[in-house]
Write an enzyme that holds these catalytic residues in place. Structure first.
Site, mmCIF file in Angstrom:
data_model
loop_
_atom_site.group_PDB
_atom_site.id
_atom_site.type_symbol
_atom_site.label_atom_id
_atom_site.label_comp_id
_atom_site.label_asym_id
_atom_site.label_seq_id
_atom_site.Cartn_x
_atom_site.Cartn_y
_atom_site.Cartn_z
ATOM 1 C CG HIS A 1 -20.019 -0.831 -32.566
ATOM 2 N ND1 HIS A 1 -21.187 -1.441 -32.169
ATOM 3 C CD2 HIS A 1 -19.962 0.362 -31.904
ATOM 4 C CE1 HIS A 1 -21.821 -0.651 -31.309
ATOM 5 N NE2 HIS A 1 -21.096 0.452 -31.140
ATOM 6 C CB CYS A 2 -20.834 2.946 -37.070
ATOM 7 S SG CYS A 2 -20.727 4.700 -37.502
ATOM 8 N N PRO A 3 -19.964 4.080 -33.793
ATOM 9 C CG PRO A 3 -18.190 5.291 -32.872
ATOM 10 C CD PRO A 3 -18.494 4.165 -33.808
ATOM 11 N N GLY B 1 -24.645 4.672 -33.524
ATOM 12 C CA GLY B 1 -25.078 3.994 -32.315
ATOM 13 C C GLY B 1 -25.491 2.559 -32.519
ATOM 14 C CG ASN B 2 -27.285 -0.841 -34.434
ATOM 15 O OD1 ASN B 2 -26.791 -1.789 -33.818
ATOM 16 N ND2 ASN B 2 -28.475 -0.915 -35.009
#
Length: 352
Positions: free
Chosen positions: A167-169, A172-173
């Site tokens: 999960h890559c902040p 944002g997804n």
């Protein structure tokens, strides 16, 4: 007191479980935590705007007009890959329907038998063979499914994602089966853009320093100094991330598998997805088929909404008086008790 049930049609994305947000009538799908994504947009757009405003006019005249043209093309490609990664379904798997969950629970109980009180039941796993290698499918207690190989449950989005990478902040997804190649192209192009801007910032300072001196040049171009600082600190992380994912792609491995040591543990289990060839692995990950989403986000479903009989009476009488203009999408019925019925969000009985 009697209640009136009004049936209305809604999009299925409005009733999807999990912690995702949807925009543009379900076409855009992101995680709820998007603060860092806005920071990513600000840094990229802000840095490129300073470059176009301060360096490009000087470099286009004194060096080559192709410099700003190539910078614009690279900037547009970076933004396209970022938005494609951020706004797409990463490969979310649908949760089991109630009847499916009940059937799976019955299968598990029949396979495990009666567990004595005080003893922990055996883990819920299934074994499948992939390229002569036994791979375990784990059971997700939230989604009520046996996850496909390489899938994992994201605690932030609260959904199982096929070929879950991480999960890559910053985007944002989640990054998974359907948007990994775009994520990699985003990091690769962003690395090139950062190097490009950083290089020509230095060239701009050097060319101006010949005539005005180094200190005077720094005083006259504060925007260039800010760009150099931003690019210098961004360069290491972005280029390092790109190099790490290049290494993973060459092995046909995900970040999740690398962190867990799935294929490099003490048991020395070989990666069943690797072709033992860097070129083949890269072609499979970056040039393989584009998989369609298994979520019917924009499909229609019917939902019964309870309203009081008094508020529904005028609309009911008006519909009877206006028989020439019927509204087939709305159905009004009276019950002595209130209940809600919703159609299923996903196609029936899926298997993995």
């Amino acid at each position: 007191m009697s209640a009136v049930m009004i049936t209305r049609k809604v999009r299925k994305w409005e009733k999807l479980p999990g912690k995702n947000t949807f925009c543009c009538d379900g076409r855009v799908m992101m995680a709820r935590q998007k603060g860092v994504f806005y920071l990513t947009l600000f840094l990229i757009i802000g840095t490129c705007s300073l470059f176009f405003a301060f360096e490009c006019p000087y470099l286009a005249v004194h060096l080559s007009p192709a410099i700003p043209v190539f910078a614009v093309l690279l900037f547009l490609f970076v933004m396209a890959m970022l938005l494609r990664t951020s706004f797409s379904d990463p490969g979310v798997l649908p949760r089991a329907l109630p009847e499916e969950a009940t059937f799976i629970e019955m299968e598990i109980e029949a396979a495990n038998g009666n567990v004595p009180a005080g003893q922990r039941p055996p883990p819920r796993i299934r074994n499948v063979q992939i390229n002569n290698q036994i791979v375990k499918l784990k059971y997700c207690y939230t989604c009520k499914i046996f996850r496909p190989p390489r899938a994992s449950h994201c605690s932030i989005c609260d959904n199982c994602v096929d070929r879950f990478d991480h999960h890559c902040p910053w985007v944002g997804n989640c990054v998974g089966k359907r948007n990994y190649r775009y994520f990699y192209l985003f990091t690769l192009s962003l690395s090139l853009l950062t190097i490009y801007i950083f290089t020509f910032d230095i060239v701009h300072v050097v060319m101006r320093s010949v005539d005005n001196g180094f200190l005077n040049t720094l005083k006259e171009t504060p925007g260039t100094v800010l760009e150099v600082l931003v690019c210098f600190f961004t360069l290491w992380s972005v280029v390092g991330l790109t190099g790490f994912h290049t290494y993973l792609i060459s092995l046909n491995q995900t970040t999740n598998e690398d962190i867990k040591g799935s294929w490099s543990g003490k048991n020395r289990v070989q990666n069943p997805y690797s072709h033992k060839n860097i070129v083949k692995n890269c072609c499979e990950v970056l040039c393989g088929p584009t998989y369609p989403s298994v979520l019917d986000r924009r499909g229609l479903m019917q939902e019964d909404s309870p309203v009081s009989a008094a508020s529904a009476a005028p609309s009911s009488s008006s519909s009877n008086s206006s028989s020439s203009n019927p509204v087939p999408q709305t159905t009004v019925s009276t019950h002595t008790h209130t209940h809600t019925h919703t159609q299923t969000l996903y196609p029936p009985l899926h298997t993995f």
